[in-house]
Motif scaffolding. Structure first.
Motif, mmCIF file in Angstrom:
data_model
loop_
_atom_site.group_PDB
_atom_site.id
_atom_site.type_symbol
_atom_site.label_atom_id
_atom_site.label_comp_id
_atom_site.label_asym_id
_atom_site.label_seq_id
_atom_site.Cartn_x
_atom_site.Cartn_y
_atom_site.Cartn_z
ATOM 1 N N THR A 43 0.821 -1.214 0.000
ATOM 2 C CA THR A 43 0.000 0.000 0.000
ATOM 3 C C THR A 43 0.852 1.258 0.000
ATOM 4 N N ASN A 44 1.996 1.193 0.674
ATOM 5 C CA ASN A 44 2.846 2.390 0.715
ATOM 6 C C ASN A 44 3.393 2.756 -0.657
ATOM 7 N N VAL A 45 3.637 1.747 -1.493
ATOM 8 C CA VAL A 45 4.201 2.051 -2.814
ATOM 9 C C VAL A 45 3.115 2.259 -3.867
ATOM 10 N N CYS A 46 1.860 2.072 -3.505
ATOM 11 C CA CYS A 46 0.772 2.154 -4.486
ATOM 12 C C CYS A 46 0.490 3.603 -4.869
ATOM 13 N N PRO A 47 0.415 3.891 -6.172
ATOM 14 C CA PRO A 47 0.163 5.281 -6.584
ATOM 15 C C PRO A 47 -1.251 5.773 -6.277
ATOM 16 N N THR A 48 -2.164 4.873 -5.896
ATOM 17 C CA THR A 48 -3.531 5.342 -5.640
ATOM 18 C C THR A 48 -4.009 5.097 -4.214
ATOM 19 N N CYS A 49 -3.187 4.501 -3.352
ATOM 20 C CA CYS A 49 -3.575 4.350 -1.948
ATOM 21 C C CYS A 49 -3.451 5.719 -1.281
ATOM 22 N N VAL A 98 7.495 -0.547 7.000
ATOM 23 C CA VAL A 98 6.563 0.546 6.728
ATOM 24 C C VAL A 98 7.324 1.871 6.699
ATOM 25 N N GLU A 99 8.099 2.109 7.752
ATOM 26 C CA GLU A 99 8.838 3.372 7.817
ATOM 27 C C GLU A 99 9.948 3.413 6.773
ATOM 28 N N CYS A 100 10.541 2.244 6.530
ATOM 29 C CA CYS A 100 11.661 2.150 5.588
ATOM 30 C C CYS A 100 11.198 2.513 4.178
ATOM 31 N N LYS A 101 9.983 2.041 3.823
ATOM 32 C CA LYS A 101 9.435 2.363 2.508
ATOM 33 C C LYS A 101 9.175 3.863 2.408
ATOM 34 N N TRP A 153 0.746 8.918 6.269
ATOM 35 C CA TRP A 153 0.228 7.779 5.507
ATOM 36 C C TRP A 153 -0.106 6.637 6.460
ATOM 37 N N ASP A 154 -1.190 5.959 6.174
ATOM 38 C CA ASP A 154 -1.542 4.774 6.939
ATOM 39 C C ASP A 154 -1.764 3.628 5.943
ATOM 40 N N SER A 155 -1.895 2.425 6.447
ATOM 41 C CA SER A 155 -2.054 1.276 5.557
ATOM 42 C C SER A 155 -3.068 0.299 6.109
ATOM 43 N N CYS A 156 -3.986 -0.143 5.246
ATOM 44 C CA CYS A 156 -4.991 -1.128 5.644
ATOM 45 C C CYS A 156 -4.354 -2.471 5.963
ATOM 46 N N GLN A 157 -3.061 -2.629 5.638
ATOM 47 C CA GLN A 157 -2.389 -3.894 5.925
ATOM 48 C C GLN A 157 -1.833 -3.937 7.352
ATOM 49 N N ASN A 158 -1.726 -2.768 7.978
ATOM 50 C CA ASN A 158 -1.177 -2.725 9.336
ATOM 51 C C ASN A 158 -2.122 -3.385 10.328
#
Lengths: 344, 248
Positions: free
Chosen positions: A243-249, B165-168, A271-276
């Motif tokens: 999700t962090n690398v996704c251009p649309t998240c 997460v932080e690393c990315k 930024w947050d992630s639904c995977q966390n």
């Protein structure tokens, strides 16, 4: 058809130098062995013209990883909204990432509008760069219909034999062309080269998965109970890379940080992630998506189903970043093909 | 605001995390406006039995230490486990790889009988802990966060997502892509991927995420041709004490 100009390849370095004198220029640069990242450049030599999608998409300029949104003073009962932005020219944005920026634009300009995003976006000039061939095996830009330019840029560069063909798409783009004075008018043979290139691309770029563009939504809508998610559940480590690398998240968290005076402080958007692990945890300790399979299903639905209903658009751009970065080799194309296979 | 009385204590550790306080630079002056340090072996000779906050570095490795930490817990209103040794047992946990009697004799030789020893425990395995600052050494921005939380009575939760997460977000090239093994995928974030930003790998000093997906991790090891035993050794460098429950 719009306005087209050309730039000699031998003038490219001078172009970037001159461009960086107008506004700071960011472009893909090599980072380590096989990674790239958008970073500030002042010469053409620094720019990686042949690059696979950068670690983070240009999203980071539109919604920074950490953004201050207000400052407060408890004693004065005062709070001031903060708008962080900077003028930049983003050079070398591939068509997949242009599609990503277009998706974010739709999200943040739909009510409730996000003023911070809108103001920041207007300070950014976008110069696209065409991929003449696949970047690597993870890309699925053809099935997502993003392998050819669909707008969303001020200027768009296509590398031809000895020159770049440049589509001038906006007034801002036109002003840059006029100011830098390195460009020639596009001639008949340039258009011919561009046409040949696009024709060749149509032969190279084919649907990368065993389902067509239109069929994707239905495939995912009917996949909710699929075994594929069980398999993914046992493999995913919930590192959040996808999700962090996704251009649309675009999910974010809002955090307050008080200074050591225990009076003044600031509010940040991160930024947050639904995977966390804690993303869907609510008061009382319950989590709506406790297992990783359901979190991954959610991620895929947020790309292939929900945004189609809400914005009439897939939010997967086909850039392949999620597959490229996954620690556990969860692969977007393989996942789609597994769902297709199961359905048969 | 009345200054809060703070005491620093050390158990089995290198005291390097306390040294990080001195490395704070100018921010230390702001911190000292809020707290009154009443005991801190590394910087002063005074001692005190009157404090509100106890900042405890080091793991609990002797029965004498058990008594001492219980006493500190009784006196302090707030107890902060400070640094990996206190938070998760840390490096000292490697002792737990051996039979207690054997390792004691190996270290102290003929004088072993004079040296009492127990398996290495993290502080929370012995007494209740209110706040935790993991890290070897602690990451000062996180310590400031915890200090602010403690002084204002708010909770602080060590992030339960991976360092990745932080690393990315810092856009580092993945260590696995460089052909190097890194414990980022199973280690709790909160350090802003400090080591990887500076070209080093993650050693797992902040403890493991609560739900590390064993099968998935095995896939990763297989993909990169890393043996399970090797990665276990790496993990146990900081995380061996996790296998212990609370000290009875």
């Amino acid at each position: 058809m719009g306005k087209y100009v050309t730039l000699k390849k031998s003038d490219f370095n001078e172009f970037i130098e001159k461009l960086s004198k107008i506004k700071p220029v960011v472009a893909p640069v090599a980072k380590g062995k096989k990674s790239f990242a958008f970073a500030e450049v002042t010469t053409g030599e620094e720019v990686a013209l042949q690059y696979i999608p950068t670690i983070l998409p240009p999203k980071k300029y539109f919604m920074p990883q950490k953004e201050k949104i207000l400052e407060f003073d408890k004693k004065k009962q005062d709070w001031t909204p903060i708008l962080e932005y900077s003028e930049k020219i983003i050079f070398g944005v591939h068509t997949c990432d242009l599609a990503g920026i277009q998706s974010l634009n739709i999200v943040f300009t739909t009510k409730p509008k996000d003023i911070n995003y809108i103001v920041r976006k207007d300070k950014l000039v976008i110069i696209g760069l065409e991929c003449n061939n696949y970047c690597d095996e993870h890309a699925s830009c053809a099935v997502m219909d993003n392998h050819l330019p669909n707008g969303g840029y001020d200027l768009f560069f296509t590398e031809l034999k000895n020159s770049f063909m440049i589509h001038v798409n906006t007034q801002i783009g036109d002003e840059i062309i006029k100011r830098i004075k390195l460009f020639q008018e596009a001639k008949k043979q340039d258009f011919q080269q561009l046409d040949d290139l696009r024709a060749a691309k149509r032969k190279i770029f084919k649907d990368e998965v065993k389902v067509g563009h239109e069929g994707l939504k239905n495939l995912f809508d009917k996949s909710v109970k699929s075994k594929v998610w069980k398999d993914i559940d046992s493999r995913c480590v919930a590192c959040g890379n996808c999700t962090n690398v996704c251009p649309t998240c675009y999910c974010f968290d809002v955090k307050d940080d008080i200074n050591l005076d225990f009076n003044t402080g600031a509010r940040y958007r991160v930024w947050d992630s639904c995977q966390n692990e804690n993303f869907a945890k609510v008061a009382g300790g319950e989590s709506f998506r406790e297992d990783r399979g359901s979190r991954q299903l959610h991620r895929f639905m947020r790309k292939f189903s929900y945004p189609v209903e809400k914005f009439s658009r897939y939010f997967c751009t086909g850039c392949g970043r999620c597959s490229r970065t996954c620690m556990a080799q969860i692969n977007l194309k393989e996942t789609i093909n597994a769902l297709v296979k199961e359905k048969k | 605001m009345k200054k809060v009385k703070v005491a620093f204590f050390d158990f089995t550790c290198c005291e390097g995390c306390q040294l990080q306080v001195a490395n704070m630079g100018e921010m230390l002056l702001d911190v000292l406006d809020l707290i009154e340090v009443v005991e801190f072996r590394e910087v002063m000779s005074e001692k005190s039995n009157d404090y509100d906050v106890a900042i405890v570095e080091g793991s609990i490795t002797t029965s004498h230490a058990v008594e001492r930490i219980k006493k500190i817990r009784k006196t302090a209103k707030v107890l902060i486990a400070y640094g990996s040794c206190a938070a998760i047992g840390g490096i000292n946990g490697m002792k737990n790889n051996f039979k207690l009697k054997e390792i004691r004799e190996y270290v102290y030789q003929k004088d072993a009988k004079h040296f009492d020893t127990i398996p290495t425990h993290a502080v929370h395995q012995v007494v209740p802990v209110d706040y935790t600052v993991p890290g070897c050494p602690v990451y000062i921005p996180e310590f400031i966060q915890v200090l602010k939380a403690a002084l204002s009575g708010l909770p602080y939760n060590v992030p339960d997502n991976a360092v990745c997460v932080e690393c990315k977000l810092n856009e580092n090239e993945c260590m696995f892509d460089k052909g190097v093994t890194c414990l980022g995928p199973i280690t709790r974030a909160g350090c802003n991927s400090w080591c990887i930003n500076n070209g080093n790998i993650c050693y797992g000093c902040r403890g493991m995420v609560s739900n590390p997906a064993e099968n998935g991790q095995k896939d990763i090891l297989e993909k990169h041709k890393i043996s399970l035993e090797w990665i276990e050794n790496k993990m146990n460098m900081y995380n061996k004490s996790r296998e212990l429950g609370e000290l009875k």
